[in-house]
Design a protein around this motif. Structure first.
Motif, PDB file in Angstrom:
ATOM      1  N   ALA A  59     -10.686   7.535   1.253  1.00  0.00           N
ATOM      2  CA  ALA A  59      -9.721   7.289   2.289  1.00  0.00           C
ATOM      3  C   ALA A  59      -9.638   5.725   2.407  1.00  0.00           C
ATOM      4  O   ALA A  59      -8.393   5.036   2.421  1.00  0.00           O
ATOM      5  CB  ALA A  59      -9.934   7.808   3.793  1.00  0.00           C
ATOM      6  N   THR A  60     -10.459   5.019   2.183  1.00  0.00           N
ATOM      7  CA  THR A  60     -10.459   3.531   2.124  1.00  0.00           C
ATOM      8  C   THR A  60      -9.945   2.791   1.055  1.00  0.00           C
ATOM      9  O   THR A  60      -8.875   2.084   1.123  1.00  0.00           O
ATOM     10  CB  THR A  60     -11.923   2.830   2.475  1.00  0.00           C
ATOM     11  OG1 THR A  60     -12.515   3.213   3.643  1.00  0.00           O
ATOM     12  CG2 THR A  60     -11.908   1.356   2.444  1.00  0.00           C
ATOM     13  N   ALA A  61     -10.090   3.367   0.170  1.00  0.00           N
ATOM     14  CA  ALA A  61      -9.629   3.121  -1.351  1.00  0.00           C
ATOM     15  C   ALA A  61      -8.257   3.448  -1.467  1.00  0.00           C
ATOM     16  O   ALA A  61      -7.426   2.498  -1.759  1.00  0.00           O
ATOM     17  CB  ALA A  61     -10.612   3.742  -2.452  1.00  0.00           C
ATOM     18  N   ILE A  62      -7.611   4.195  -0.833  1.00  0.00           N
ATOM     19  CA  ILE A  62      -6.235   4.485  -0.690  1.00  0.00           C
ATOM     20  C   ILE A  62      -5.613   3.689   0.123  1.00  0.00           C
ATOM     21  O   ILE A  62      -4.412   3.505  -0.146  1.00  0.00           O
ATOM     22  CB  ILE A  62      -6.160   6.400  -0.414  1.00  0.00           C
ATOM     23  CG1 ILE A  62      -6.562   7.043  -1.552  1.00  0.00           C
ATOM     24  CG2 ILE A  62      -4.620   6.334   0.057  1.00  0.00           C
ATOM     25  CD1 ILE A  62      -6.531   8.662  -0.971  1.00  0.00           C
ATOM     26  N   LEU A  63      -6.044   3.437   1.134  1.00  0.00           N
ATOM     27  CA  LEU A  63      -5.390   2.331   2.155  1.00  0.00           C
ATOM     28  C   LEU A  63      -5.274   0.976   1.556  1.00  0.00           C
ATOM     29  O   LEU A  63      -4.254   0.246   1.448  1.00  0.00           O
ATOM     30  CB  LEU A  63      -5.879   2.316   3.719  1.00  0.00           C
ATOM     31  CG  LEU A  63      -5.653   3.606   4.445  1.00  0.00           C
ATOM     32  CD1 LEU A  63      -5.704   3.064   5.762  1.00  0.00           C
ATOM     33  CD2 LEU A  63      -4.212   4.151   4.155  1.00  0.00           C
ATOM     34  N   PHE A  64      -6.473   0.449   0.832  1.00  0.00           N
ATOM     35  CA  PHE A  64      -6.513  -0.530   0.255  1.00  0.00           C
ATOM     36  C   PHE A  64      -5.282  -0.536  -0.785  1.00  0.00           C
ATOM     37  O   PHE A  64      -4.661  -1.809  -1.042  1.00  0.00           O
ATOM     38  CB  PHE A  64      -7.896  -0.877  -0.420  1.00  0.00           C
ATOM     39  CG  PHE A  64      -8.890  -1.140   0.292  1.00  0.00           C
ATOM     40  CD1 PHE A  64      -8.920  -1.326   1.880  1.00  0.00           C
ATOM     41  CD2 PHE A  64     -10.353  -1.625  -0.127  1.00  0.00           C
ATOM     42  CE1 PHE A  64      -9.628  -1.565   2.399  1.00  0.00           C
ATOM     43  CE2 PHE A  64     -11.274  -2.143   0.875  1.00  0.00           C
ATOM     44  CZ  PHE A  64     -11.069  -2.256   2.053  1.00  0.00           C
ATOM     45  N   ALA A  65      -5.136   0.332  -1.677  1.00  0.00           N
ATOM     46  CA  ALA A  65      -3.969   0.448  -2.657  1.00  0.00           C
ATOM     47  C   ALA A  65      -2.889   0.304  -1.951  1.00  0.00           C
ATOM     48  O   ALA A  65      -1.860  -0.209  -2.328  1.00  0.00           O
ATOM     49  CB  ALA A  65      -4.197   1.655  -3.558  1.00  0.00           C
ATOM     50  N   LYS A  66      -2.385   1.114  -0.764  1.00  0.00           N
ATOM     51  CA  LYS A  66      -1.311   1.015  -0.198  1.00  0.00           C
ATOM     52  C   LYS A  66      -1.066  -0.321   0.376  1.00  0.00           C
ATOM     53  O   LYS A  66       0.160  -0.841   0.429  1.00  0.00           O
ATOM     54  CB  LYS A  66      -1.044   2.002   0.793  1.00  0.00           C
ATOM     55  CG  LYS A  66      -1.182   3.697   0.488  1.00  0.00           C
ATOM     56  CD  LYS A  66      -1.069   4.607   1.782  1.00  0.00           C
ATOM     57  CE  LYS A  66      -1.051   5.903   1.312  1.00  0.00           C
ATOM     58  NZ  LYS A  66      -1.047   7.015   2.470  1.00  0.00           N
TER      59      LYS A  66
END
Length: 290
Positions: A59-66
């Protein structure tokens, strides 16, 4: 609106948002929500998340990407989870690096940092998230091998990755450690795990005051999740304990991984430029006075 309906309004659109280990679970863990609005807070930043293949790490990796970051993550064994998360990050538009191995092995930490910096240069955000826990109702059932494994994964790995990354952390970088509500409340069936999280909090506070860290204006903080519904929970706790999981907080329910991730974005970004040595408690309203 009932609790069940509230969860339904946040359900993601695609099956690969779900963790591979959760396929047979009655309640699916959610790692992404359509309600999040990105603002380019991490544009061009180089980020590394240990244990980033599923749950809170994913979930954290996805928001970092966003938020525009380049994202590297480590994982231990679930190739399917790692591939799914990697594909999602690339779909968002991020540059991605994936490393498989044991974070409790210092040589693995050194290899990850070396490969990452050879590719992308300095590191702007290091998230020490990888962890493990095992349910044991009696301390006599906690064998030496379990204690060693839990501490090696949960606390030794933080030393290894910070040591390996130190000379490659950019000025003003952010280190974020995942701790836990168990560091403050304890847990009678997760004694070794609780111990490692007490150590994670102390490590965070100590590292934030270290002169080498201060000289580079690096901020060090932690996020302490409360009861979060991830694949680790049903795989750790006996079925009878799951019925009451997360109901002791003010909100009366367990949280979802996507509800944790914005705290990591905050600590990774310049929004938290005056925050160091602190812990953000995302626990559904459990007062821990810590």
């Amino acid at each position: 609106m009932g609790e069940k309906d509230k969860v339904k309004t946040q359900e993601p659109k695609k099956d690969y948002f779900m963790d591979d280990e959760s396929k047979n679970m009655d309640r699916k863990p959610l790692i992404e929500s359509d309600s999040y609005k990105a603002a380019g807070k991490l544009e061009g930043k180089v980020t590394l998340v240990t244990g980033g293949d599923s749950g809170i790490g994913a979930a954290t990796a996805i928001l970092f990407a966003k938020e525009g970051a380049k994202v590297a993550f480590t994982y231990h064994s679930s190739d399917e989870d790692a591939t799914r998360t990697e594909n999602r990050l690339k779909e968002i538009g991020a540059e991605v690096l994936v490393f498989k191995g044991d974070v409790g092995d210092e040589s693995f930490a050194e290899e990850v940092i070396s490969s990452l910096t050879d590719k992308w240069g300095n590191i702007d955000v290091l998230v020490n998230h990888a962890g493990e826990q095992r349910y044991q109702s009696s301390i006599t059932d906690i064998k030496a091998e379990q204690i060693d494994r839990t501490y090696r994964t949960n606390i030794f790995s933080m030393f290894y990755f910070v040591k390996a990354a130190l000379n490659h952390l950019s000025e003003g970088a952010s280190i974020i450690n995942t701790s836990s509500i168990t560091a403050y409340k304890g847990n009678p069936t997760l004694m070794d795990y609780s111990g490692t999280n007490g150590a994670r909090v102390a490590f965070t506070r100590s590292l934030a005051q270290n002169q080498e860290i201060l000289d580079k204006k690096i901020r060090v903080n932690s996020v302490a999740p409360g009861p979060i519904w991830t694949p680790l929970i049903p795989s750790t706790f006996p079925e009878e304990a799951l019925e009451e999981f997360g109901k002791d907080g003010a909100l009366g329910r367990p949280g979802e991984a996507y509800e944790l991730a914005p705290a990591y974005v905050y600590l990774a970004s310049d929004d938290s430029s005056y925050v160091t040595g602190q812990t953000i408690h995302v626990n559904g309203g459990v007062i821990v006075n810590g």
